[in-house]
Scaffold this motif. Structure first.
Motif, mmCIF file in Angstrom:
data_model
loop_
_atom_site.group_PDB
_atom_site.id
_atom_site.type_symbol
_atom_site.label_atom_id
_atom_site.label_comp_id
_atom_site.label_asym_id
_atom_site.label_seq_id
_atom_site.Cartn_x
_atom_site.Cartn_y
_atom_site.Cartn_z
ATOM 1 N N GLN A 1 0.817 -1.215 0.000
ATOM 2 C CA GLN A 1 0.000 0.000 0.000
ATOM 3 C C GLN A 1 0.848 1.261 0.000
ATOM 4 O O GLN A 1 0.322 2.373 -0.078
ATOM 5 C CB GLN A 1 -0.936 0.024 1.217
ATOM 6 N N CYS A 2 2.145 1.103 0.119
ATOM 7 C CA CYS A 2 3.053 2.258 0.210
ATOM 8 C C CYS A 2 3.023 3.047 -1.097
ATOM 9 O O CYS A 2 3.152 2.463 -2.167
ATOM 10 C CB CYS A 2 4.467 1.767 0.499
ATOM 11 N N VAL A 3 2.894 4.356 -1.015
ATOM 12 C CA VAL A 3 2.825 5.163 -2.239
ATOM 13 C C VAL A 3 4.158 5.137 -2.993
ATOM 14 O O VAL A 3 4.211 5.384 -4.194
ATOM 15 C CB VAL A 3 2.415 6.635 -1.971
ATOM 16 N N HIS A 4 5.243 4.803 -2.292
ATOM 17 C CA HIS A 4 6.541 4.681 -2.969
ATOM 18 C C HIS A 4 6.828 3.239 -3.378
ATOM 19 O O HIS A 4 7.846 2.982 -4.011
ATOM 20 C CB HIS A 4 7.665 5.172 -2.056
ATOM 21 N N GLY A 5 5.967 2.318 -2.954
ATOM 22 C CA GLY A 5 6.161 0.919 -3.308
ATOM 23 C C GLY A 5 7.307 0.253 -2.574
ATOM 24 O O GLY A 5 7.777 -0.808 -2.964
ATOM 25 N N THR A 6 7.762 0.865 -1.494
ATOM 26 C CA THR A 6 8.926 0.321 -0.802
ATOM 27 C C THR A 6 8.637 -0.082 0.636
ATOM 28 O O THR A 6 9.406 -0.823 1.238
ATOM 29 C CB THR A 6 10.054 1.379 -0.735
ATOM 30 N N GLY A 7 7.534 0.409 1.194
ATOM 31 C CA GLY A 7 7.321 0.211 2.625
ATOM 32 C C GLY A 7 8.147 1.208 3.409
ATOM 33 O O GLY A 7 8.847 0.855 4.344
ATOM 34 N N CYS A 8 8.049 2.484 3.013
ATOM 35 C CA CYS A 8 8.898 3.531 3.588
ATOM 36 C C CYS A 8 8.610 3.756 5.079
ATOM 37 O O CYS A 8 9.463 4.211 5.816
ATOM 38 C CB CYS A 8 8.694 4.845 2.824
ATOM 39 N N GLY A 9 7.409 3.430 5.499
ATOM 40 C CA GLY A 9 7.060 3.624 6.904
ATOM 41 C C GLY A 9 6.560 5.019 7.224
ATOM 42 O O GLY A 9 6.133 5.290 8.342
ATOM 43 N N GLU A 10 6.606 5.926 6.238
ATOM 44 C CA GLU A 10 6.272 7.323 6.500
ATOM 45 C C GLU A 10 4.984 7.768 5.809
ATOM 46 O O GLU A 10 4.259 8.603 6.325
ATOM 47 C CB GLU A 10 7.394 8.230 5.973
ATOM 48 N N CYS A 11 4.712 7.206 4.636
ATOM 49 C CA CYS A 11 3.596 7.707 3.826
ATOM 50 C C CYS A 11 2.261 7.236 4.431
ATOM 51 O O CYS A 11 2.229 6.348 5.260
ATOM 52 C CB CYS A 11 3.744 7.215 2.390
ATOM 53 N N PRO A 12 1.151 7.847 3.991
ATOM 54 C CA PRO A 12 -0.157 7.464 4.541
ATOM 55 C C PRO A 12 -0.463 5.974 4.343
ATOM 56 O O PRO A 12 -1.029 5.344 5.233
ATOM 57 C CB PRO A 12 -1.142 8.328 3.750
ATOM 58 N N GLY A 13 -0.072 5.411 3.191
ATOM 59 C CA GLY A 13 -0.345 3.998 2.926
ATOM 60 C C GLY A 13 0.317 3.109 3.968
ATOM 61 O O GLY A 13 -0.293 2.205 4.530
ATOM 62 N N CYS A 14 1.598 3.370 4.224
ATOM 63 C CA CYS A 14 2.338 2.603 5.227
ATOM 64 C C CYS A 14 1.734 2.801 6.608
ATOM 65 O O CYS A 14 1.507 1.849 7.353
ATOM 66 C CB CYS A 14 3.802 3.064 5.270
ATOM 67 N N ARG A 15 1.490 4.065 6.960
ATOM 68 C CA ARG A 15 1.083 4.355 8.327
ATOM 69 C C ARG A 15 -0.296 3.819 8.647
ATOM 70 O O ARG A 15 -0.525 3.294 9.732
ATOM 71 C CB ARG A 15 1.205 5.843 8.606
#
Ligand SMILES: [Zn+2]
Length: 426
Positions: free
Chosen positions: A95-109
């Motif tokens: 769901q990460c908007v960067h596709g990486t699992g950044c942990g910061e974006c709304p998708g990750c959070r």
């Protein structure tokens, strides 16, 4: 280093694989945005999960096919190795908007916080996951993802699926909607845990028991626990991350563990063995009750309010007749949850006890390994002298046999009494 995979302790290989798959999944979405109908093919029984366009061809040839994305995954590993942590982290990366699992974006959070609209989490509270629950889930998972990425269904303890629920899930995995991903968690891929047909449609991500050092490190870094306490708790928890954290933080959990580890020296006769069995069972019951009572009360009050308990208006009588059925259903669910909580508590105690006899065995064999329970190492050493390797092994086996018996639905009290007698006699 605070991305969504940071809490997956000691699982470097799995993390590499999941990162690659998340990148491949993002590539699928980008291709879709570029006006192609993206699709994943399902993992066939013979092949691994390949990653391909609708024509099954090399449409996404720039992505390593072995690293590809697929619709169904199984995370396996011993309890506490982080199966559900891995599944949730992967869901976040999808769901990460960067596709990486950044942990910061709304998708990750939102995924990590459990509030993402397209991520459904099934955590069975009772002893099994029923077909009704599974059908409803499959139906909802087929809808278009509202966030434009993936519909993700995480099923913890997929080994608790009933046969009918398993079949409902299998149908969905066999013909998955294009944007739906199923993430199952199970102890192993043994047919007792997961059906062969479901297994054959999934990619397996095996997790290992994380080493004590890695567990201690995460307790210090993330939970701010003192290094010496973290070391002790990580060893005592035998690689179970959640258990290690609880031991480090919760005095009640430490007290319960101490009571369990006092069992070997209390076994002085038949009567004492039966007393020890009763004490162990009652401690598990008390622990379970403490953990579910609050939820039970809250749920009942919520349901009664929803049903308009105490209403006197027109239709109140009819509503109350329906309400009786719903309350009964709730009680059934709560009873199943209580049974499960008791078994889990008892199992934790048995794992601690097994650790003690394992320590005695390794000491009798003079094996160069660190003890599980550093605080009862002297006692285990005395046991090793008295019982020798063979006697220590027989006792360890008695504990493991008790776990297996309870797993196979033998009444816990009977299994524990048999175990205590075996531990006493040797
Ligand atoms: Zn992100």
């Amino acid at each position: 280093m605070s991305d969504v995979f940071a809490d997956l302790v000691g699982q470097d290989e799995a993390v590499v694989e999941l990162r690659r798959a998340a990148a491949a999944a993002a590539a699928v979405l980008r291709a879709g945005a570029a006006d192609r109908a993206p699709a994943l093919i399902t993992a066939g029984p013979a092949s691994g999960a390949e990653f391909a366009g609708p024509d099954g061809g090399a449409e996404f040839a720039e992505v390593d096919p072995a690293a590809g994305m697929t619709h169904a995954w199984i995370f396996t590993g011993p309890p506490g190795s982080g199966r559900s942590v891995a599944a949730r982290a992967f869901a976040a990366a999808l769901q990460c908007v960067h596709g990486t699992g950044c942990g910061e974006c709304p998708g990750c959070r939102t995924t990590m916080g459990g509030t993402h609209a397209d991520v459904r989490l099934v955590v069975p509270e009772g002893l099994s996951i029923g077909v009704g629950e599974m059908r409803a889930l499959v139906l909802r998972a087929a809808s278009t993802p509202s966030g434009g990425r993936w519909q993700v269904v995480v099923i913890e303890d997929a080994d608790r699926l009933t046969e009918a629920a398993g079949n409902a899930l299998l149908k969905a995995i066999e013909e998955p909607p294009p944007r739906t991903v199923f993430l199952l968690c199970a102890p192993s891929t043994h047919p007792d845990d997961i059906s062969v047909t479901i297994r054959s449609r999934c990619r397996v991500v095996p997790l290992r028991q994380p080493p004590a050092d890695a567990v201690a490190e995460v307790l210090v870094r993330r939970d701010g626990i003192a290094p010496d306490v973290a070391q002790w708790a990580a060893a005592a928890a035998q690689g179970h991350v959640g258990r290690a954290r609880r031991l480090a933080r919760d005095p009640e959990a430490r007290k319960r563990r101490e009571a369990v580890l006092a069992v070997p020296r209390r076994l002085t006769g038949v009567g004492a063995a039966f007393d020890a069995a009763s004490a162990l069972i009652e401690a598990a019951e008390a622990e379970a009750e403490a953990s579910v009572t609050e939820a039970d009360t809250t749920e009942r009050a919520a349901l009664e309010t929803a049903l308009g308990a105490g209403g006197t208006g027109r239709g109140a009588a009819g509503a109350m007749r329906g309400a009786a059925g719903q309350l009964k259903e709730l009680e059934k669910r709560q009873k199943s949850r209580a049974t499960r909580a008791q078994r889990d508590a008892l199992d934790r105690a048995l794992v601690d006890l097994a650790g003690f006899y394992r320590d005695a065995l390794t000491m009798a064999l003079r094996a160069p390994v660190a003890p599980v329970h550093t605080d009862t190492a002297a006692l285990a050493g005395a046991g090793a002298q008295k019982w020798d390797a063979e006697g220590s092994l027989r006792r360890l086996e008695a504990v493991l046999a008790c776990r297996a018996a309870i797993e196979a639905n033998v009444k816990p009290r009977i299994a524990v009494e048999a175990m205590m007698l075996a531990l006493w006699k040797g």
